[in-house]
Design a protein around this motif. Structure first.
Motif, PDB file in Angstrom:
ATOM      1  N   GLY A 164       0.821  -1.180   0.065  1.00  0.00           N
ATOM      2  CA  GLY A 164       0.292  -0.171  -0.279  1.00  0.00           C
ATOM      3  C   GLY A 164       0.851   1.525   0.052  1.00  0.00           C
ATOM      4  N   GLU A 178      -4.506   9.954   2.353  1.00  0.00           N
ATOM      5  CA  GLU A 178      -4.838   9.558   0.666  1.00  0.00           C
ATOM      6  C   GLU A 178      -4.320   7.932   1.007  1.00  0.00           C
ATOM      7  OE1 GLU A 178      -6.829  10.926  -0.794  1.00  0.00           O
ATOM      8  OE2 GLU A 178      -7.206  12.446  -0.468  1.00  0.00           O
ATOM      9  N   ARG A 180      -4.034   4.007  -0.144  1.00  0.00           N
ATOM     10  CA  ARG A 180      -4.355   3.187  -1.371  1.00  0.00           C
ATOM     11  C   ARG A 180      -3.608   1.164  -0.483  1.00  0.00           C
ATOM     12  NH1 ARG A 180      -5.177   7.324  -4.117  1.00  0.00           N
ATOM     13  NH2 ARG A 180      -6.897   7.899  -4.728  1.00  0.00           N
ATOM     14  N   SER A 182      -3.866  -2.980  -1.902  1.00  0.00           N
ATOM     15  CA  SER A 182      -4.118  -3.812  -2.491  1.00  0.00           C
ATOM     16  C   SER A 182      -2.697  -5.448  -2.279  1.00  0.00           C
ATOM     17  CB  SER A 182      -3.473  -3.775  -3.988  1.00  0.00           C
ATOM     18  OG  SER A 182      -1.456  -3.502  -4.040  1.00  0.00           O
ATOM     19  N   ASP A 212     -12.269   0.636  -3.412  1.00  0.00           N
ATOM     20  CA  ASP A 212     -11.844   1.154  -4.601  1.00  0.00           C
ATOM     21  C   ASP A 212     -11.978   1.098  -6.089  1.00  0.00           C
ATOM     22  OD1 ASP A 212      -9.784   3.546  -5.888  1.00  0.00           O
ATOM     23  OD2 ASP A 212      -7.860   2.882  -4.755  1.00  0.00           O
ATOM     24  N   ALA A 215      -8.676   0.408  -9.039  1.00  0.00           N
ATOM     25  CA  ALA A 215      -8.486  -0.522  -8.516  1.00  0.00           C
ATOM     26  C   ALA A 215      -8.765  -2.179  -8.380  1.00  0.00           C
ATOM     27  CB  ALA A 215      -7.346  -0.538  -7.924  1.00  0.00           C
ATOM     28  N   GLY A 218      -8.474  -3.549  -5.421  1.00  0.00           N
ATOM     29  CA  GLY A 218      -8.059  -2.632  -3.758  1.00  0.00           C
ATOM     30  C   GLY A 218      -9.198  -2.261  -3.481  1.00  0.00           C
ATOM     31  N   ALA A 220      -9.538   1.728  -0.652  1.00  0.00           N
ATOM     32  CA  ALA A 220      -8.493   2.719  -0.376  1.00  0.00           C
ATOM     33  C   ALA A 220      -9.717   4.015   0.680  1.00  0.00           C
ATOM     34  CB  ALA A 220      -9.005   3.944  -1.779  1.00  0.00           C
TER      35      ALA A 220
END
Length: 264
Positions: A164, A178, A180, A182, A212, A215, A218, A220
């Motif tokens: 991430g 922010e 994110r 995966s 997300d 993604a 993913g 987020a």
């Protein structure tokens, strides 16, 4: 009103009643748990309500708020009854009951007020849409201020797989994080939550991660950071698996972690 616990099909989502039951830790059909494990949208809804329930149960007591003068008279006038009659509430102090769940185990049962809670949640959404419709055309929007990335972190797995990244941006004196990630498996009957940690074991909860859209598989999140939060102290970004147990604290089951570095 009976609660519909009919398991949804693959193209459907859980009803508001069942989402509330799950957030409260009530017993539901095994098929409901199977759907929750496969549906990120329903997991997110349950996680959001579960966080509210956990925060309420973590409070030892609730400070009563005084009722504004004239409230009972307004209610009585709307109902067409005498505000000075025997039905008026007394002026005695309200009884404050702790919201923390008792340590003794409780039987699994369906609360009678769950349909009311679910209806209230739906009503909030309908009311918001109605307010938007009645408010008329939206005001012209101005361009958003430019955001500068002030610090970043690369998140590495503590166990298993996944990765991430976290960026802290600043614009007009306001900071946002922010995040994110995966490669982290979904949490059956639970959710993923982000935190900021310090070297002494202190932590700041940031909220839940949601799917997300850009993604694939993913997750987020984007959250505004408190103005007085010291990122020099709380500089470790942590992602943990959290069960739907009504406990707002960290589960100690971290999956990803990384340290924020100030960008030059």
């Amino acid at each position: 009103m009976p609660i519909d616990e009919t398991p949804p099909t693959a193209a459907e989502h859980l009803t508001e009643d069942v989402v509330v039951l799950l957030a409260l830790g009530e017993e539901v059909a095994p098929e409901v748990h199977a759907h929750l494990e496969a549906c990120a949208t329903c997991r997110t809804e349950v996680a959001e309500i579960s966080r509210v329930v956990g925060s309420a149960r973590s409070q030892e007591s609730v400070t009563p708020v005084p009722v504004p003068a004239g409230t009972w008279e307004d209610v009585a006038r709307e109902l067409g009854i005498d505000p000075t009659g025997s039905g008026a509430p007394t002026a005695s102090a309200p009884v404050v009951v702790p919201l923390r769940r008792a340590d003794t185990p409780r039987p699994l049962r369906r609360p009678r007020w769950v349909p009311v809670a679910a209806a209230a949640l739906v009503g909030l959404g309908v009311g918001a849409l109605g307010t938007r419709a009645l408010s008329g055309p939206a005001e012209p929007t101005t361009a958003a201020p430019a955001q500068a990335v002030v610090s970043t972190a690369a998140l590495e797995p503590l166990a298993g797989s996944g990765s991430g990244s976290a960026d802290v941006t600043e614009a007009d004196g306001s900071r946002r994080l922010e995040l994110r990630i995966s490669g982290v498996a979904a949490v059956p009957d639970g959710f993923l939550e982000a935190w900021l940690l310090d070297a002494d074991g202190g932590l700041v909860p940031l909220g839940f991660l949601s799917p997300d859209p850009g993604a694939g598989a993913g997750m987020a999140m984007s959250v505004t950071l408190p103005a007085d939060l010291d990122l020099g102290r709380f500089d470790v970004v942590d992602v943990s698996r959290e069960p739907l147990d009504g406990n707002p604290g960290h589960s100690s089951d971290s999956v990803l972690r990384g340290t924020l570095t100030v960008r030059a």
